[in-house]
Scaffold this motif. Structure first.
Motif, PDB file in Angstrom:
ATOM      1  N   ILE A   1       2.304   1.882  -3.498  1.00 35.36           N
ATOM      2  CA  ILE A   1       1.262   2.421  -4.378  1.00 35.36           C
ATOM      3  C   ILE A   1       1.027   3.904  -4.096  1.00 35.36           C
ATOM      4  O   ILE A   1       0.940   4.723  -5.019  1.00 35.36           O
ATOM      5  CB  ILE A   1      -0.043   1.624  -4.208  1.00 35.36           C
ATOM      6  N   GLU A   2       0.935   4.259  -2.825  1.00 36.87           N
ATOM      7  CA  GLU A   2       0.666   5.650  -2.461  1.00 36.87           C
ATOM      8  C   GLU A   2       1.836   6.553  -2.840  1.00 36.87           C
ATOM      9  O   GLU A   2       1.632   7.676  -3.326  1.00 36.87           O
ATOM     10  CB  GLU A   2       0.372   5.758  -0.964  1.00 36.87           C
TER      11      GLU A   2
ATOM     12  N   ASP B   1      -5.862   1.594 -10.122  1.00 36.23           N
ATOM     13  CA  ASP B   1      -6.956   0.951  -9.384  1.00 36.23           C
ATOM     14  C   ASP B   1      -7.178   1.632  -8.037  1.00 36.23           C
ATOM     15  O   ASP B   1      -8.311   1.936  -7.649  1.00 36.23           O
ATOM     16  CB  ASP B   1      -6.638  -0.531  -9.148  1.00 36.23           C
ATOM     17  N   HIS B   2      -6.096   1.863  -7.326  1.00 37.21           N
ATOM     18  CA  HIS B   2      -6.176   2.497  -6.008  1.00 37.21           C
ATOM     19  C   HIS B   2      -6.768   3.902  -6.121  1.00 37.21           C
ATOM     20  O   HIS B   2      -7.621   4.295  -5.313  1.00 37.21           O
ATOM     21  CB  HIS B   2      -4.784   2.558  -5.395  1.00 37.21           C
ATOM     22  N   ARG B   3      -6.317   4.648  -7.106  1.00 39.22           N
ATOM     23  CA  ARG B   3      -6.822   6.022  -7.280  1.00 39.22           C
ATOM     24  C   ARG B   3      -8.314   6.013  -7.563  1.00 39.22           C
ATOM     25  O   ARG B   3      -9.082   6.786  -6.972  1.00 39.22           O
ATOM     26  CB  ARG B   3      -6.071   6.711  -8.413  1.00 39.22           C
TER      27      ARG B   3
ATOM     28  N   ALA C   1       0.827  -1.202   0.000  1.00 43.23           N
ATOM     29  CA  ALA C   1       0.000   0.000   0.000  1.00 43.23           C
ATOM     30  C   ALA C   1       0.864   1.255   0.000  1.00 43.23           C
ATOM     31  O   ALA C   1       0.546   2.249  -0.667  1.00 43.23           O
ATOM     32  CB  ALA C   1      -0.935  -0.007   1.208  1.00 43.23           C
TER      33      ALA C   1
ATOM     34  N   ARG D   1       1.711   7.058  -6.565  1.00 41.56           N
ATOM     35  CA  ARG D   1       0.662   8.011  -6.929  1.00 41.56           C
ATOM     36  C   ARG D   1       1.130   9.441  -6.688  1.00 41.56           C
ATOM     37  O   ARG D   1       0.922  10.327  -7.532  1.00 41.56           O
ATOM     38  CB  ARG D   1      -0.605   7.731  -6.128  1.00 41.56           C
TER      39      ARG D   1
ATOM     40  N   GLU E   1     -10.547   3.730  -6.799  1.00 39.35           N
ATOM     41  CA  GLU E   1     -11.301   3.257  -5.632  1.00 39.35           C
ATOM     42  C   GLU E   1     -11.411   4.341  -4.559  1.00 39.35           C
ATOM     43  O   GLU E   1     -12.498   4.582  -4.021  1.00 39.35           O
ATOM     44  CB  GLU E   1     -10.633   2.013  -5.047  1.00 39.35           C
ATOM     45  N   THR E   2     -10.301   4.991  -4.246  1.00 37.64           N
ATOM     46  CA  THR E   2     -10.331   6.005  -3.196  1.00 37.64           C
ATOM     47  C   THR E   2     -11.085   7.248  -3.633  1.00 37.64           C
ATOM     48  O   THR E   2     -11.811   7.854  -2.834  1.00 37.64           O
ATOM     49  CB  THR E   2      -8.904   6.384  -2.765  1.00 37.64           C
TER      50      THR E   2
ATOM     51  N   ALA F   1      -1.865  -0.994 -10.516  1.00 42.69           N
ATOM     52  CA  ALA F   1      -2.227  -0.971  -9.096  1.00 42.69           C
ATOM     53  C   ALA F   1      -2.478   0.463  -8.633  1.00 42.69           C
ATOM     54  O   ALA F   1      -3.412   0.729  -7.861  1.00 42.69           O
ATOM     55  CB  ALA F   1      -1.119  -1.603  -8.262  1.00 42.69           C
ATOM     56  N   VAL F   2      -1.672   1.402  -9.098  1.00 39.46           N
ATOM     57  CA  VAL F   2      -1.856   2.814  -8.738  1.00 39.46           C
ATOM     58  C   VAL F   2      -3.182   3.334  -9.279  1.00 39.46           C
ATOM     59  O   VAL F   2      -3.934   4.017  -8.567  1.00 39.46           O
ATOM     60  CB  VAL F   2      -0.685   3.670  -9.278  1.00 39.46           C
TER      61      VAL F   2
END
Length: 209
Positions: free
Chosen positions: A15-16, A62-64, A12, A19, A66-67, A59-60
């Protein structure tokens, strides 16, 4: 030396950090070596979690997504209308203009079929529409027709933004109001007024800082 973290927490964090790096410098400036330095790790250490840049980039993204979606929905609550949801999304991204600019650049580059994020953005378009479908089905009397219009409007506005990233705030506002006007022409279930909820939220809105 890298801090001791669980594998989930380490993943995590990577990924952060990635980003943030894209937000600040753009995707073209991102490298495994540079990302490893930001994380206090070695490049092979990062590759233990993400074997290559395409895997990390997906992955980045996807995370962006979702959040961002969670934050936009939370800003208006579960009973938000489709137009209110769009309005919340617009306000959310206006407040993050630097990030939007660099991720829009990434999306424009990904129009090339050989780009590592090309397939992701193709899937993202369909996934975004599927996320909007429950709002359309719940609100409109003719959801099939509205769904077709929404898909065309969103695709058109995205292409326009990618082709003209220097659009002024006034021009962007005019384009968004035009989309709202189109959606307001379609009857709502139960005879609800299309502008009622939007006007209520407008009265509480403060300018983005």
């Amino acid at each position: 030396m890298a801090r001791r973290l669980t594998p989930e927490a380490r993943r995590a964090e990577i990924i952060e950090v990635a980003r943030t790096a894209i937000t600040e410098d753009g995707y073209r400036s991102l490298s495994l070596r540079g990302l490893a330095r930001r994380c206090g790790m070695s490049a092979p250490g990062v590759m233990h979690y993400f074997p290559d840049m395409p895997a990390l980039l997906e992955a980045v993204l996807d995370h962006r997504d979702e959040t961002d979606l969670a934050a936009i929905i939370d800003a208006r609550g579960p009973d938000v209308t489709l137009v209110e949801l769009f309005d919340a999304a617009r306000a959310y991204y206006v407040a993050r203009s630097a990030e939007v600019r660099n991720f829009d650049t990434l999306e424009a580059e990904a129009l090339d079929p050989n780009h590592p994020a090309h397939d992701y953005f193709v899937r993202r378009t369909e996934r975004t529409f599927e996320q909007l479908r429950p709002y359309i089905d719940r609100e409109f009397e003719n959801p099939g027709e509205v769904g077709t219009v929404v898909r065309l409007l969103l695709d058109g506005s995205r292409v326009a933004r990618l082709r003209s990233p220097a659009l002024s705030a006034v021009e962007q506002e005019a384009g968004w109001r035009a989309i709202q006007d189109v959606l307001d022409r379609y009857p709502r279930r139960g005879g609800s007024e299309p502008n009622a909820g939007r006007d209520r939220h407008r009265s509480r809105r403060t300018p983005a800082g």
